[in-house]
Design an enzyme around this catalytic site. Sequence first.
Site, PDB file in Angstrom:
ATOM      1  N   LYS A 152       0.860  -1.183   0.000  1.00 58.70           N
ATOM      2  CA  LYS A 152       0.000   0.000   0.000  1.00 58.70           C
ATOM      3  C   LYS A 152       0.892   1.228   0.000  1.00 58.70           C
ATOM      4  O   LYS A 152       1.669   1.452   0.931  1.00 58.70           O
ATOM      5  CB  LYS A 152      -0.922   0.009   1.215  1.00 58.70           C
TER       6      LYS A 152
ATOM      7  N   LYS B 275       1.318   9.977   5.788  1.00 66.80           N
ATOM      8  CA  LYS B 275       1.469   8.584   6.222  1.00 66.80           C
ATOM      9  C   LYS B 275       2.718   7.909   5.650  1.00 66.80           C
ATOM     10  O   LYS B 275       2.790   6.697   5.545  1.00 66.80           O
ATOM     11  CB  LYS B 275       0.215   7.800   5.843  1.00 66.80           C
TER      12      LYS B 275
ATOM     13  N   GLU C  11       7.778  -6.803   1.057  1.00 62.47           N
ATOM     14  CA  GLU C  11       6.602  -6.678   1.920  1.00 62.47           C
ATOM     15  C   GLU C  11       5.619  -7.830   1.672  1.00 62.47           C
ATOM     16  O   GLU C  11       5.073  -8.415   2.622  1.00 62.47           O
ATOM     17  CB  GLU C  11       5.895  -5.337   1.666  1.00 62.47           C
TER      18      GLU C  11
ATOM     19  N   LYS D  76      -2.223  -1.554  -3.748  1.00 66.46           N
ATOM     20  CA  LYS D  76      -3.062  -0.358  -3.685  1.00 66.46           C
ATOM     21  C   LYS D  76      -2.184   0.883  -3.752  1.00 66.46           C
ATOM     22  O   LYS D  76      -1.183   0.946  -3.031  1.00 66.46           O
ATOM     23  CB  LYS D  76      -3.863  -0.376  -2.374  1.00 66.46           C
TER      24      LYS D  76
END
Length: 328
Positions: A196, A223, A239, A254
């Site tokens: 993400k 973020k 990841e 995403k």
Amino acid sequence: MYPIKRNRRLRSNESIRSLVRETVITPNDFLVPLFVVEGKGVKHEIPSMPNYFRFSLDTLESEVKLLWGLGLKSVLVFVKVADVLKDNKGTEALNANGLMQRAVKTIKNVCPEMLVMTDVALDPYSMYGHDGVISQGVIKNDDTVEILTGMSLSHIEAGADFVAPSDMMDGRIVSIREAFEDNGYVDAGIMSYSAKYASSFYGPFRDALDSAPSNSKNVPKNKKTYQMDYANRFEALRETELDIDEGADIVMIKPGLPYLDILREVKNEFDVPVAAYQVSGEYAMIKAATEKGWLDHDQTMLETTIAFKRAGADIIASYFAKDIVKII
């Protein structure tokens, strides 16, 4: 000398194009995002997401029945939490009678066979709009994972089939998986947001849930310390591998269209179902351009959706799902 091989023979009319088409979309490809709010009789259009709505639990029942009737069998649930219930630790997320838990029960009551996935992150519950607990201006990873684990367990206890951790904290998948196993929920699924990215395409979604990061003092303004740098490719593979090793059943990329290269690399590398999320900003761009008359709505919608599947997506989370299944 004429060419012996004329590739245009296979493009000469719609019948032959359909016959040899490599990529086909069906209702089974879609995961439908649903936004849920408190109240009664609520079906409010989201201003930055034309023709997409927030539902109260009673109108949610009708929407779920409609989706099932269209052949859409999977939903991803998000909740808009009242400001008075928000704090730094997402306390309301653990409420067994919270909005998410009641939404899960509502969907299962009206349509038991509907596959229900739930968003697992603190930002809808956070007074600061972040996906984690904040201490002295820092997102605390391990403190957050503990809360996310309890949150996930609460969703499964309410009847969810899968949880979908979207926070990007380190180690949250193994913590959630261990909690499921320890509590006897061995069949509970995890769809991890494995790659993400810290993207500019989330704006309308944050409007829908009122979950944008706050401008408070000593609060990170974005973020980027936990969501991925959009310049990175190999990091996405690392990841994803970690999440699979920790117990994820499905992995997600995403956003969608700007990251089709990542989607294809993950699909090539790992033998697990891969989801892609056509996020709110992508949806809003197409809506805005078609309202201006600059693009053909249905053809652009279909073309971008096909792009996800062609790139390797087994599952497509899309706000266009209903529109697409009505015309394919």
